[in-house]
Design a protein around this motif. Structure first.
Motif, PDB file in Angstrom:
ATOM      1  N   LEU A 225       0.847  -1.202   0.000  1.00  0.00           N
ATOM      2  CA  LEU A 225       0.000   0.000   0.000  1.00  0.00           C
ATOM      3  C   LEU A 225       0.878   1.246   0.000  1.00  0.00           C
ATOM      4  O   LEU A 225       0.868   2.064   0.927  1.00  0.00           O
ATOM      5  CB  LEU A 225      -0.945   0.009   1.208  1.00  0.00           C
ATOM      6  N   LYS A 255      -7.092   0.227   1.648  1.00  0.00           N
ATOM      7  CA  LYS A 255      -6.570   1.564   1.942  1.00  0.00           C
ATOM      8  C   LYS A 255      -5.774   1.559   3.249  1.00  0.00           C
ATOM      9  O   LYS A 255      -5.827   0.602   4.035  1.00  0.00           O
ATOM     10  CB  LYS A 255      -7.713   2.559   2.010  1.00  0.00           C
ATOM     11  N   ASP A 352      -2.641   9.680   2.916  1.00  0.00           N
ATOM     12  CA  ASP A 352      -4.001   9.510   2.421  1.00  0.00           C
ATOM     13  C   ASP A 352      -4.593   8.241   3.021  1.00  0.00           C
ATOM     14  O   ASP A 352      -4.342   7.134   2.546  1.00  0.00           O
ATOM     15  CB  ASP A 352      -3.994   9.429   0.890  1.00  0.00           C
ATOM     16  N   ASN A 354      -7.505   7.099   2.875  1.00  0.00           N
ATOM     17  CA  ASN A 354      -8.450   6.427   1.984  1.00  0.00           C
ATOM     18  C   ASN A 354      -7.799   5.978   0.685  1.00  0.00           C
ATOM     19  O   ASN A 354      -8.482   5.608  -0.269  1.00  0.00           O
ATOM     20  CB  ASN A 354      -9.628   7.355   1.676  1.00  0.00           C
ATOM     21  N   GLY A 355      -6.477   6.016   0.657  1.00  0.00           N
ATOM     22  CA  GLY A 355      -5.733   5.559  -0.515  1.00  0.00           C
ATOM     23  C   GLY A 355      -4.501   4.809  -0.062  1.00  0.00           C
ATOM     24  O   GLY A 355      -4.543   4.028   0.895  1.00  0.00           O
TER      25      GLY A 355
END
Length: 441
Positions: A225, A255, A352, A354-355
């Protein structure tokens, strides 16, 4: 095994089974904290020896070797006692055979030490053949950021020429193939005469009889990730009919918030040692942690002064609410402490949640400004354990010897999950090569 077994001894299927179980031997150079090492170990390689100059990283490698040996011998409770502080590091090391620790060679790779290191490696490997050499010389001299910060564009940096030492080991041990990892900046780095370093490196490998191919890979395509681009150079002896390995892609759809799901919240300068839940599917899939592991270590957040905490909060609000980054020059005047307000406008950066993460680098050892936690209720930079998870290190991986040393090792590492994909690709090529030799008539 290079020759066919005598007819009537075992079946063809059994011959293939023996071949497929063959352990391939690996020599690990510029090992660092062991990211590439861990990936190749998990893929099934026999890690014969490691060469690394940093004493803290060498201790991490030894501790990891102790972990693997104790796990394989059903004595993992001893390792857990070490993490709990019930036994010392020396006591942990006394529980494993000396050879488990002595294959970590704490030496700088240079012409001054080369003969001594060769002798040490020879003692360790005995009559074993080295099938593959892996490693990546320090990337700072090649990195675009490093060059931009140096008045001489890193032209006089000796680390730029450490590939020559790597080649000395290739020449000495004649592996079937090698993996040479580095930053994307190596493609544009030049010597003092303006010649591309990548061309010089290629010629050097070709000169000693090895091929030279490379690809630019992003760790996010291999289960990590993190948006992390790296150049993976691979080659093999020219007389062998081999190919650049195929690396199986596995892009995560999850995420960062999923990656941090079972970790307790922290404030700056705080540590917690207990998980808040069982691991979710992502954490188990990446082998970060399974239900049997309940010892949380190195989940501590560094001290951050009040001025920086105010900046962190502003950055969090702007990014989380509006999806925008806060430039340093746009900070309130009372929060600015740097005279240089033109360069490094993104010195403060929120992850981030959510990323995926932006690239993890060793600078995190100096400050955490570029890795602000994505949860607005946690105004701080990420912990060592969170940084390790972003790099895909499992929670049972312990980094010696201090927080700064741990961050440095993590930031410099190849993510183990990506490293395993690279190792599996190499393993497939090595098996194919040995398969062909095995059945030659």
């Amino acid at each position: 095994m290079n020759k066919k077994m005598k007819p009537g001894k075992i079946s063809l299927q059994e011959e293939v089974a023996i071949l497929q179980k063959r352990t391939f031997n690996c020599l690990d150079l510029f090992s660092g904290g062991g990211g590439l090492t861990e990936g190749f170990f998990n893929a099934g390689f026999n890690m014969l020896a490691h060469v690394e100059k940093d004493e803290n990283a060498c201790l991490t490698l030894k501790t990891r070797n102790a972990y693997h040996w104790l796990k394989e011998n059903n004595q993992l409770v001893e390792y857990e006692d070490y993490l709990k502080g019930l036994i010392s590091r020396n006591e942990l090391y006394s529980l494993v055979p000396k050879k488990v620790l002595e294959n970590v060679l704490c030496y700088e790779m240079s012409y001054k030490n080369r003969k001594e290191v060769f002798n040490k490696i020879d003692e360790i490997i005995g009559n074993e053949k080295i099938d593959i050499i892996i490693g990546g010389p320090p990337c700072q001299a090649y990195s675009v950021i490093g060059r931009s910060r140096d008045a001489n564009n890193m032209l006089n940096d000796k680390r730029k020429y450490l590939y020559k030492e790597y080649i000395k080991y290739i020449k000495q041990y004649e592996p079937t193939m090698y993996i040479f990892e580095n930053v994307v900046g190596i493609l544009s780095s030049t010597d003092e005469k303006g010649r591309l370093m990548i061309d010089k490196i290629k010629r050097a490998f070709n000169y000693i009889g090895y091929t030279f191919q490379y690809k630019k890979l992003n760790a996010s395509n291999y289960g990590v990730l993190q948006d992390r681009e790296r150049i993976i150079i691979c080659g093999w002896k020219k007389e062998y009919n081999m190919n650049y390995p195929l690396f199986a892609e596995n892009k995560c759809q999850e995420k960062l918030f999923d990656l941090f799901d079972d970790l307790p919240t922290l404030r700056a300068n705080e540590e917690k040692k207990a998980y808040i839940s069982t691991p979710n599917e992502l954490i188990k899939k990446l082998k970060i942690r399974d239900e049997s592991w309940n010892i949380l270590t190195q989940h501590y957040a560094r001290f951050t002064n009040e001025n920086d905490l105010q900046i962190y909060k502003l950055c969090q609000k702007k990014f989380i609410n509006n999806g925008e980054r806060l430039c340093y020059q746009n900070l309130p005047k009372n929060l600015k402490t740097h005279n240089n307000q033109k360069d490094f406008q993104d010195r403060f950066k929120v992850l981030d949640g959510n990323g995926i993460s932006h690239t993890m680098v060793a600078h995190i050892a100096k400050d955490g400004h570029h890795y602000i936690h994505p949860d607005i209720s946690q105004t701080r930079s990420i912990s060592v354990r969170e940084a390790a998870r972003i790099q895909s290190f499992p929670d049972d991986y312990f980094f010696e010897s201090s927080r700064t040393a741990a961050f440095t090792q993590i930031g410099n590492a190849v993510p183990p999950v990506m490293a395993k994909c690279i190792a599996e690709g190499c393993l497939s090529e090595l098996k194919t090569k040995h398969n062909n030799n095995f059945f030659k008539t």
